[in-house]
Motif scaffolding. Structure first.
Motif, PDB file in Angstrom:
ATOM      1  N   LYS A 151      12.524  -9.126   6.601  1.00 38.91           N
ATOM      2  CA  LYS A 151      11.761  -8.054   7.248  1.00 38.91           C
ATOM      3  C   LYS A 151      10.391  -8.548   7.717  1.00 38.91           C
ATOM      4  O   LYS A 151       9.347  -7.954   7.433  1.00 38.91           O
ATOM      5  CB  LYS A 151      11.605  -6.852   6.306  1.00 38.91           C
ATOM      6  CG  LYS A 151      12.943  -6.252   5.877  1.00 38.91           C
ATOM      7  CD  LYS A 151      12.774  -5.031   4.988  1.00 38.91           C
ATOM      8  CE  LYS A 151      14.126  -4.441   4.626  1.00 38.91           C
ATOM      9  NZ  LYS A 151      14.012  -3.245   3.762  1.00 38.91           N
ATOM     10  N   ALA A 186      12.634  -9.526  -0.041  1.00 40.45           N
ATOM     11  CA  ALA A 186      13.617  -8.537   0.413  1.00 40.45           C
ATOM     12  C   ALA A 186      15.041  -9.094   0.476  1.00 40.45           C
ATOM     13  O   ALA A 186      15.986  -8.338   0.703  1.00 40.45           O
ATOM     14  CB  ALA A 186      13.217  -8.007   1.786  1.00 40.45           C
ATOM     15  N   THR A 203      10.516  -2.733  -0.170  1.00 37.92           N
ATOM     16  CA  THR A 203      11.211  -1.519  -0.589  1.00 37.92           C
ATOM     17  C   THR A 203      10.471  -0.938  -1.797  1.00 37.92           C
ATOM     18  O   THR A 203       9.680  -1.639  -2.449  1.00 37.92           O
ATOM     19  CB  THR A 203      12.673  -1.796  -1.012  1.00 37.92           C
ATOM     20  OG1 THR A 203      12.680  -2.419  -2.320  1.00 37.92           O
ATOM     21  CG2 THR A 203      13.387  -2.683  -0.005  1.00 37.92           C
TER      22      THR A 203
END
Length: 287
Positions: A46, A76, A240
């Motif tokens: 990301k 991630a 996240t």
């Protein structure tokens, strides 16, 4: 240091806002990656610079699958039991570099602690195949630590990429909290082995995890002591809700000050700003 680091909140500061291009080289790279199911850390990690790098015709390809054996709290990339290595991957990646018409190729990989050689043989063969199939393309390898086993690091060195990078990720104090298995001194051993080989060594860190200004400066000294020549510093962004929270959004002025200090300490090239990631503007590091 009197420049304050801005405390985190739900809203990112203006300097972290980006806009993706949707035409030109970016669109071509995006379509090629989608059509051929290529693994890139640009998407798996990301990366906020995905648009800029693809628009310049630079991409970071990820080898040895997309499942990592480690579970670092900032990353991630998926964690679990990886699939067996694809022995055709070196040739397939070399073809992908040709397909993407890359001028500079950055390779990275998941950690493969499940393999006796930690994936080092696939690493070496991939570099060789890229050079064989793509004359003139320069290569940076962003390698895992291989548990600092000299013979495994040497396999990548012998393949002769232009730059070999291994990231410290964070300061010594925070390493046990942020990195799952990797150790600060193990990473320094890896970087020293690269530096001693004569190949350009590189490392990078994230900030905003709770480190102090002076701890980052001390880390610079540790890297210079093992011969590291290229250094990157960027803002950590929580991928996240399950990952480590951002402690603070560091002001661009602080990044600029770190850049000045790093250059004074003898690094030959420094990238230091909020949106910098390890492979950001990597083609310049070869120059």
């Amino acid at each position: 240091m009197d420049i304050k680091q801005k405390q985190t909140g739900r809203r990112k500061p203006d300097w972290l806002k980006i806009r993706l291009p949707h035409n030109g080289k970016y669109a071509d790279v995006q379509e090629t990656i989608r059509k051929h199911n290529l693994n890139t850390i640009c998407t798996s990690g990301k990366c906020p610079n995905l648009g800029e790098c693809w628009d310049r015709g630079t991409a970071t390809l990820m080898i040895l699958g997309d499942i990592c054996t480690r579970a670092c709290k900032f990353c991630a990339v998926k964690t679990g039991k990886p699939l067996p290595p694809d022995l055709n991957e070196p040739k397939n990646v070399a073809e992908s570099v040709k397909l993407l018409k890359l001028k500079h190729c950055v390779l990275t990989s998941v950690d493969r602690d499940d393999l006796p050689d930690k994936g080092s043989e696939i690493w070496a063969e991939t570099v060789k195949e890229i050079k064989k199939m793509n004359p003139g393309v320069t290569i940076e390898t962003l390698i895992p630590d291989f548990d600092a086993v000299p013979e495994l690091i040497q396999k990548v060195i012998d393949a002769k990429p232009e730059v070999i990078s291994h990231n410290l990720e964070t300061v010594r104090r925070l390493t046990p909290q942020i990195r799952s298995r990797a150790k600060y001194d193990t990473s320094l051993k890896v970087i020293k082995h690269i530096s001693d080989s004569g190949i350009t060594s590189k490392s990078g860190i994230m900030v905003g995890l709770g480190e102090t200004f002076d701890e980052v400066v001390e880390l610079m000294d540790d890297l210079r002591a093992v011969g590291c020549k290229i250094f990157t510093i960027g803002q950590y962004l929580q991928p996240t809700p399950k990952h480590t929270e951002v402690i603070e959004y560091v002001h661009p002025d602080v990044f600029k000050k770190w850049e000045e200090i790093a250059l004074d300490k003898g690094f030959t090239h420094v990238e230091s700003s909020p949106l910098v990631r390890s492979s950001y503007r990597a083609e310049r590091h070869v120059e």
